[in-house]
Write a protein that holds these residues in place. Sequence first.
Motif, PDB file in Angstrom:
ATOM      1  N   ILE A   1      10.992 -14.804  -3.105  1.00  0.00           N
ATOM      2  CA  ILE A   1      10.915 -16.191  -3.539  1.00  0.00           C
ATOM      3  C   ILE A   1       9.542 -16.722  -3.142  1.00  0.00           C
ATOM      4  N   THR A   2       8.736 -17.070  -4.151  1.00  0.00           N
ATOM      5  CA  THR A   2       7.365 -17.502  -3.887  1.00  0.00           C
ATOM      6  C   THR A   2       7.124 -18.900  -4.451  1.00  0.00           C
ATOM      7  N   ALA A   3       6.017 -19.494  -4.022  1.00  0.00           N
ATOM      8  CA  ALA A   3       5.593 -20.796  -4.525  1.00  0.00           C
ATOM      9  C   ALA A   3       4.529 -20.599  -5.596  1.00  0.00           C
ATOM     10  N   GLU A   4       4.639 -21.339  -6.677  1.00  0.00           N
ATOM     11  CA  GLU A   4       3.669 -21.190  -7.770  1.00  0.00           C
ATOM     12  C   GLU A   4       2.241 -21.470  -7.304  1.00  0.00           C
ATOM     13  N   CYS A   5       2.059 -22.523  -6.514  1.00  0.00           N
ATOM     14  CA  CYS A   5       0.719 -22.952  -6.099  1.00  0.00           C
ATOM     15  C   CYS A   5       0.378 -22.339  -4.746  1.00  0.00           C
ATOM     16  N   ASP A   6       0.233 -21.029  -4.748  1.00  0.00           N
ATOM     17  CA  ASP A   6       0.058 -20.268  -3.518  1.00  0.00           C
ATOM     18  C   ASP A   6      -0.675 -18.979  -3.868  1.00  0.00           C
ATOM     19  N   PRO A   7      -1.783 -18.648  -3.187  1.00  0.00           N
ATOM     20  CA  PRO A   7      -2.480 -17.398  -3.507  1.00  0.00           C
ATOM     21  C   PRO A   7      -1.620 -16.157  -3.313  1.00  0.00           C
ATOM     22  N   LEU A   8      -0.532 -16.257  -2.558  1.00  0.00           N
ATOM     23  CA  LEU A   8       0.317 -15.089  -2.296  1.00  0.00           C
ATOM     24  C   LEU A   8       1.378 -14.848  -3.367  1.00  0.00           C
ATOM     25  N   SER A   9       1.469 -15.715  -4.346  1.00  0.00           N
ATOM     26  CA  SER A   9       2.563 -15.605  -5.317  1.00  0.00           C
ATOM     27  C   SER A   9       2.619 -14.249  -6.008  1.00  0.00           C
ATOM     28  N   SER A  10       1.468 -13.705  -6.368  1.00  0.00           N
ATOM     29  CA  SER A  10       1.448 -12.427  -7.087  1.00  0.00           C
ATOM     30  C   SER A  10       2.002 -11.268  -6.263  1.00  0.00           C
ATOM     31  N   ASP A  11       1.989 -11.400  -4.939  1.00  0.00           N
ATOM     32  CA  ASP A  11       2.572 -10.345  -4.106  1.00  0.00           C
ATOM     33  C   ASP A  11       4.058 -10.179  -4.395  1.00  0.00           C
ATOM     34  N   GLY A  12       4.742 -11.291  -4.627  1.00  0.00           N
ATOM     35  CA  GLY A  12       6.165 -11.218  -4.937  1.00  0.00           C
ATOM     36  C   GLY A  12       6.419 -10.473  -6.228  1.00  0.00           C
ATOM     37  N   GLU A  13       5.642 -10.795  -7.248  1.00  0.00           N
ATOM     38  CA  GLU A  13       5.789 -10.120  -8.541  1.00  0.00           C
ATOM     39  C   GLU A  13       5.482  -8.633  -8.417  1.00  0.00           C
ATOM     40  N   ALA A  14       4.389  -8.290  -7.743  1.00  0.00           N
ATOM     41  CA  ALA A  14       3.983  -6.887  -7.617  1.00  0.00           C
ATOM     42  C   ALA A  14       5.025  -6.074  -6.853  1.00  0.00           C
ATOM     43  N   TYR A  15       5.560  -6.651  -5.788  1.00  0.00           N
ATOM     44  CA  TYR A  15       6.553  -5.935  -4.982  1.00  0.00           C
ATOM     45  C   TYR A  15       7.832  -5.728  -5.790  1.00  0.00           C
TER      46      TYR A  15
ATOM     47  N   ASP B   1       8.119  -5.497  -9.013  1.00  0.00           N
ATOM     48  CA  ASP B   1       7.879  -4.498 -10.045  1.00  0.00           C
ATOM     49  C   ASP B   1       7.936  -3.081  -9.485  1.00  0.00           C
ATOM     50  N   ARG B   2       7.420  -2.870  -8.298  1.00  0.00           N
ATOM     51  CA  ARG B   2       7.381  -1.518  -7.728  1.00  0.00           C
ATOM     52  C   ARG B   2       8.756  -1.060  -7.261  1.00  0.00           C
ATOM     53  N   VAL B   3       9.531  -1.975  -6.718  1.00  0.00           N
ATOM     54  CA  VAL B   3      10.894  -1.606  -6.320  1.00  0.00           C
ATOM     55  C   VAL B   3      11.727  -1.242  -7.548  1.00  0.00           C
ATOM     56  N   VAL B   4      11.632  -2.062  -8.587  1.00  0.00           N
ATOM     57  CA  VAL B   4      12.399  -1.803  -9.813  1.00  0.00           C
ATOM     58  C   VAL B   4      11.944  -0.502 -10.469  1.00  0.00           C
ATOM     59  N   ALA B   5      10.632  -0.260 -10.497  1.00  0.00           N
ATOM     60  CA  ALA B   5      10.108   0.978 -11.088  1.00  0.00           C
ATOM     61  C   ALA B   5      10.596   2.211 -10.347  1.00  0.00           C
ATOM     62  N   ALA B   6      10.896   2.048  -9.055  1.00  0.00           N
ATOM     63  CA  ALA B   6      11.396   3.163  -8.253  1.00  0.00           C
ATOM     64  C   ALA B   6      12.914   3.290  -8.314  1.00  0.00           C
ATOM     65  N   GLY B   7      13.541   2.461  -9.156  1.00  0.00           N
ATOM     66  CA  GLY B   7      14.988   2.557  -9.343  1.00  0.00           C
ATOM     67  C   GLY B   7      15.807   1.684  -8.429  1.00  0.00           C
ATOM     68  N   GLY B   8      15.161   0.761  -7.717  1.00  0.00           N
ATOM     69  CA  GLY B   8      15.881  -0.094  -6.788  1.00  0.00           C
ATOM     70  C   GLY B   8      16.215  -1.457  -7.365  1.00  0.00           C
TER      71      GLY B   8
ATOM     72  N   ALA C   1       0.819  -1.209   0.000  1.00  0.00           N
ATOM     73  CA  ALA C   1       0.000   0.000   0.000  1.00  0.00           C
ATOM     74  C   ALA C   1       0.858   1.266   0.000  1.00  0.00           C
ATOM     75  N   ASP C   2       2.161   1.125   0.189  1.00  0.00           N
ATOM     76  CA  ASP C   2       3.041   2.294   0.225  1.00  0.00           C
ATOM     77  C   ASP C   2       3.050   2.967  -1.142  1.00  0.00           C
ATOM     78  N   ALA C   3       3.048   4.291  -1.152  1.00  0.00           N
ATOM     79  CA  ALA C   3       3.117   5.041  -2.403  1.00  0.00           C
ATOM     80  C   ALA C   3       4.556   5.272  -2.839  1.00  0.00           C
ATOM     81  N   ASP C   4       5.518   4.979  -1.974  1.00  0.00           N
ATOM     82  CA  ASP C   4       6.924   5.259  -2.238  1.00  0.00           C
ATOM     83  C   ASP C   4       7.747   3.989  -2.056  1.00  0.00           C
ATOM     84  N   PHE C   5       8.335   3.514  -3.143  1.00  0.00           N
ATOM     85  CA  PHE C   5       9.174   2.320  -3.092  1.00  0.00           C
ATOM     86  C   PHE C   5      10.644   2.643  -3.351  1.00  0.00           C
ATOM     87  N   ALA C   6      11.007   3.896  -3.218  1.00  0.00           N
ATOM     88  CA  ALA C   6      12.398   4.314  -3.413  1.00  0.00           C
ATOM     89  C   ALA C   6      13.218   4.027  -2.161  1.00  0.00           C
ATOM     90  N   ASN C   7      14.515   3.808  -2.377  1.00  0.00           N
ATOM     91  CA  ASN C   7      15.498   3.670  -1.297  1.00  0.00           C
ATOM     92  C   ASN C   7      15.255   2.473  -0.386  1.00  0.00           C
TER      93      ASN C   7
END
Length: 313
Positions: free
Chosen positions: A245-259, A261-268, A232-238
């Motif tokens: 590392i996530t498991a394919e057969c896990d409802p939480l897997s997409s959290d890893g991808e989303a996080y 993406d946001r760190v990389v988009a912020a330059g990290g 929910a953070d609006a700032d993923f810089a620094n």
Amino acid sequence: MTDYKTLIDAETWAFIEKTNSYYPPDTIDYTIEEQRAVYDRMCREFFAGYPQGVTAETTAAAAPTNSISIRIYRNAAPNNAATVLYLHGGGFILGGLDSHDDVCAELCARTGFDVVSLDYRLAPEHLHPAAFDDAMDAFEWAAETYDCAIVLCGDSAGGNLCAAVSHATRGHKKKPIGQVLIYPSLGGDHSRGSYVTHAEAPMLTARDLDFYKHIRTGGVDRTGDITLYPLADADFANLPPTVLITAECDPLSSDGEAYRDRVVAAGGHATWFEEPGLVHGYLRARHMVGRARTSFTRIVEAVSVLGRGDWIW
């Protein structure tokens, strides 16, 4: 409907069946006390012992508002480049120093780093932000106690706490040098991705996630609270360099991808590995499932690399 018979191999099914024999899928319908007893028994059944050369000391760390229990793992041939602060999983209501005892011991053995495991307060006796506050206190203690870098590492609920600490300590004079988040719960969008595709996955379901969230918050709507939902953070810089590392057969897997993406988009620096055919909680399968063994080696490598202050991904 996701066909888990084709996604999950025989070794992993054997692990799932062994887990279910001690911790049935309907355990969330038990009382909290019963759930803890069942979970603790399951963890004892999977306990793999300590590797040679690793010792552990259970002690207390002084915190600003309370004394927190910790267990410190040390290697006979120490690597003093970093110390690992490990935060355990268990849906914020289960687990403690014993539930992930052998995982921490093996992490110490294979990295050489001291590993500090935290016995943070659990819900419902202690609602959010109690666990987060304890994690922050443990980080402050480790940063003051150790004259080296601090790597955060945690699984599931513990991954959530690691990320929350990383977001909260960006201005710290000794912020974490890196974080390794293992199938973390980060507060992703429940209407899409793995939350839908794997809503009925073995070992963890969308219903389970709703239950744990309700218990942790006491049913209070805390939308936007980044100490509860790091995504929910609006700032993923620094943020510190991050390996997810996530498991394919896990409802939480997409959290890893989303996080990631946001760190990389912020330059990290962030990288995400989705382990094919694995399920939530597979750390306990690292000695009986080849895929889990490979993933644990990946986790050890990530902790080692980040502890050296390197980035190889």
